[in-house]
Design an enzyme around this catalytic site. Structure first.
Site, short mmCIF file in Angstrom:
data_model
loop_
_atom_site.label_atom_id
_atom_site.label_comp_id
_atom_site.label_asym_id
_atom_site.label_seq_id
_atom_site.Cartn_x
_atom_site.Cartn_y
_atom_site.Cartn_z
N ASP A 76 28.53 43.33 40.02
CA ASP A 76 29.52 43.77 39.04
C ASP A 76 28.82 44.68 38.04
O ASP A 76 27.60 44.79 38.02
CB ASP A 76 30.21 42.59 38.37
CG ASP A 76 29.24 41.68 37.62
OD1 ASP A 76 28.10 42.11 37.36
OD2 ASP A 76 29.62 40.55 37.30
N SER A 77 29.59 45.35 37.20
CA SER A 77 29.02 46.39 36.34
C SER A 77 28.48 45.85 35.02
O SER A 77 27.81 46.56 34.28
CB SER A 77 30.08 47.44 36.03
OG SER A 77 31.12 46.88 35.24
N GLY A 78 28.79 44.60 34.70
CA GLY A 78 28.42 44.04 33.40
C GLY A 78 29.55 44.12 32.39
O GLY A 78 29.49 43.49 31.32
N GLY A 79 30.60 44.86 32.72
CA GLY A 79 31.71 45.04 31.79
C GLY A 79 32.38 43.74 31.39
O GLY A 79 32.59 43.48 30.20
N PHE A 80 32.69 42.90 32.36
CA PHE A 80 33.40 41.65 32.07
C PHE A 80 32.60 40.77 31.12
O PHE A 80 33.14 40.20 30.17
CB PHE A 80 33.72 40.90 33.36
CG PHE A 80 34.44 39.61 33.14
CD1 PHE A 80 35.81 39.59 32.90
CD2 PHE A 80 33.76 38.40 33.14
CE1 PHE A 80 36.48 38.40 32.68
CE2 PHE A 80 34.43 37.20 32.92
CZ PHE A 80 35.79 37.21 32.69
N GLN B 204 42.75 49.04 36.43
CA GLN B 204 43.12 48.26 35.25
C GLN B 204 44.58 48.56 34.88
O GLN B 204 45.28 49.22 35.62
CB GLN B 204 42.16 48.56 34.10
CG GLN B 204 40.75 48.04 34.30
CD GLN B 204 40.64 46.52 34.24
OE1 GLN B 204 41.60 45.81 33.91
NE2 GLN B 204 39.47 45.99 34.56
N GLY C 127 40.96 42.77 35.84
CA GLY C 127 41.84 42.35 34.75
C GLY C 127 42.91 41.36 35.14
O GLY C 127 43.89 41.18 34.42
N ASP D 8 35.61 37.08 45.04
CA ASP D 8 34.43 36.37 44.55
C ASP D 8 34.89 35.40 43.47
O ASP D 8 35.89 35.64 42.80
CB ASP D 8 33.40 37.32 43.95
CG ASP D 8 33.75 37.71 42.51
OD1 ASP D 8 33.22 37.07 41.58
OD2 ASP D 8 34.58 38.61 42.32
N CYS E 263 35.51 19.08 58.49
CA CYS E 263 34.48 20.03 58.06
C CYS E 263 33.20 19.85 58.87
O CYS E 263 32.79 18.72 59.16
CB CYS E 263 34.18 19.86 56.57
SG CYS E 263 32.96 21.04 55.93
N CYS F 227 30.17 21.06 57.86
CA CYS F 227 29.00 21.35 57.03
C CYS F 227 27.97 20.23 57.12
O CYS F 227 28.26 19.11 57.55
CB CYS F 227 29.41 21.60 55.58
SG CYS F 227 29.70 20.11 54.60
#
EC number: 2.4.2.29
Length: 382
Positions: free
Chosen positions: A93-97, A191, A218, A268, A306, A308
Site C-alpha cells: 500500500d502507499s502509506g496513505g491510509f 475514491q 475508501g 486484503d 478443513c 490445515c
C-alpha cells in the site's frame, strides 16, 4: 505484471495475475486474498507456513516499513523480498491510509502530508513522490498510488475535494513511478466516498492517466454494508475489463463473497490473523470463539472440513488450553487455520466460477451459516 481473464459467472471473474520475477514466472490465481504482512512478516508465521496455507501474494505496509527499518536497511538486503525471504509477489500500500489514520497528528496540504512520527515524535513528510521512492526500494511487484483515504462520514463537498486532490496525486505518483524506471505494476485507487458520481469522475480520471489495475479505496471505513455493496455494483462494471480490480482492506468471509459477486478480483485484510490472535476462528458454518469454556473438554477438530495443519492434528480442547495459558503456539495454530480458511474459501469461489455455478455457491455459503443471501441492488450483468 499481466492480467488474464479466463471466465465470468454473472459479474464474478476468474483469472490470474502473472509476474516475471528474478526467480521465475509466478501466477496468482484470482479472485485472490492477500495476507497482510505489515512489518515484513505475517504475524507469527514463517514464509513457508504462509505459502502452505495457499497464499500466492502478500501485502506489505509502506508506511510502517519506511519508519522501521527504513529504506537504507531495505536497500542493504536488496528489497523486501530478500529482507523477509518471500520471493513470490508482494503488493505494498502507499502509506496513505496509515497517515490519514493519525488524525490530529497530521496536516494535509497539496504537496503531501506532514505528520508526527508515532515512534519517536519527529516531524516527517510523505508525498506521492516519496511514496513511489519507498515502494521502489521495497521492490514491490504491485505499487499503489498515494491518495487520501476519504473518511466516513464525509459531506459531498469534502469527498469531492478529497477525490480531486487524490487524482492530482495519482498523476504525480504516475510521473515519479515512470521517472524511477520502475518496471513493476502501478495501481490507481478510486475514491469518492459513498457518492456514485464522484466515484465515476475518479475512475475516469485514473483511466485517462493509465494504470495496470484499479483499486476501490475508501470503503470498509465505517459506512453501512449497503453503501459498500451499492458503490461496488455501480463502479465495477465501469472499470476496464482487462485490468484487475482490488477492494482494499476487506474483509470478513461474507465481504469477500459479496465483493466477488460484484466483480472484484483481489482482497486484503488483517482480519484472519488479528482474529486468530483473539481466539475468533473461521469455520465452515460460522465462527468458533475458542475462549468459550464449552470447548475446554471438546475433543473434536476445529473444522472437520478443513485440511490445515491445525485441524488435522489438534482438538478444540487443546486450542482452548493454549489460549487459556497464553501460549504463543496457540496464536500460531489459530493463524494457520484462519489463513487456510480464507485460501480455501477463495479456491472454492474460483472453482464455482469455473463451473459456472457461482450463484449456487453463494446460496450454499450463506445456508451453511444460517444467513440469508444479501440482495444485489443492481441487475446482474450476464
Amino acid at each position: 505484471m499481466k492480467y488474464e481473464l479466463d471466465k465470468t459467472s454473472g459479474n464474478a471473474r476468474r483469472g490470474r495475475l502473472v509476474f516475471e520475477r528474478p526467480q521465475g514466472t509466478f501466477s496468482v490465481e484470482t479472485p485472490a486474498f492477500m495476507p497482510v504482512g505489515t512489518y515484513g512478516t505475517v504475524k507469527g508465521m514463517t514464509p513457508e507456513e504462509v505459502r502452505a496455507t495457499g497464499a500466492e501474494i502478500l501485502l506489505g505496509n509502506t508506511f510502517h516499513l519506511w519508519l522501521r527499518p527504513g529504506q537504507e536497511i531495505m536497500r542493504k538486503h536488496g528489497d523486501l523480498h530478500d529482507f523477509m525471504q518471500w520471493h513470490r509477489p508482494i503488493l505494498t500500500d502507499s502509506g496513505g491510509f496509515q497517515v490519514f489514520s493519525l488524525g490530529k497528528l497530521r496536516k494535509i496540504t497539496e504537496e503531501g502530508v506532514k505528520f508526527q512520527n508515532p515512534i519517536n515524535g519527529e516531524r516527517i513528510f510523505l508525498s506521492p513522490e516519496k511514496s513511489m521512492e519507498i515502494q521502489y526500494d521495497l521492490g514491490s511487484d504491485i505499487v499503489m498510488i498515494f491518495d487520501e483515504c476519504t473518511p466516513y462520514p464525509a459531506t459531498f463537498d469534502y469527498a469531492k475535494k478529497s477525490m480531486e486532490m487524490s487524482l492530482r496525486w495519482a498523476k504525480r505518483s504516475r510521473d515519479r513511478f515512470d521517472e524511477l524506471g520502475n518496471k513493476n505494476a502501478l495501481f490507481g485507487i478510486i475514491q469518492g466516498g459513498v457518492f456514485e458520481e464522484l466515484r465515476k469522475v475518479s475512475l475516469e480520471g485514473l483511466v485517462n492517466i493509465g494504470f495496470d489495475g484499479y483499486a476501490v479505496g475508501g470503503l470498509a471505513v465505517g459506512e453501512p454494508k449497503e453503501d459498500m455493496h451499492r458503490i461496488l455494483e455501480y463502479i465495477c462494471p465501469q472499470i476496464p475489463a482487462d485490468k484487475p480490480r482490488y477492494l482494499m482492506g476487506v474483509g470478513k468471509p461474507e465481504d469477500l463473497v459479496e465483493g466477488v459477486r460484484r466483480g472484484i478480483d483481489m482482497f486484503d485484510c488483517v482480519m484472519p490473523t488479528r482474529n486468530a490472535r483473539n481466539g475468533h476462528l473461521f469455520v465452515t458454518d460460522g465462527i468458533v470463539k475458542i475462549r468459550n469454556a464449552k470447548y475446554r473438554d471438546d475433543t473434536s477438530p476445529l473444522d472437520p472440513e478443513c485440511d490445515c495443519y491445525t485441524c488435522k492434528n489438534y482438538t478444540k480442547a487443546y486450542l482452548y488450553h493454549l489460549d487459556k495459558c497464553g501460549e504463543i503456539l496457540g496464536a500460531r495454530l489459530n493463524t494457520i487455520h484462519n489463513l487456510r480458511y480464507y485460501q480455501r474459501l477463495m479456491a472454492e469461489i474460483r472453482q464455482a466460477i469455473e463451473d459456472d455455478r457461482f450463484d449456487d455457491f453463494v446460496v450454499e455459503f450463506y445456508a451453511r451459516m444460517g444467513k440469508p443471501v444479501p440482495p444485489l441492488q443492481l441487475a446482474d450483468k450476464s
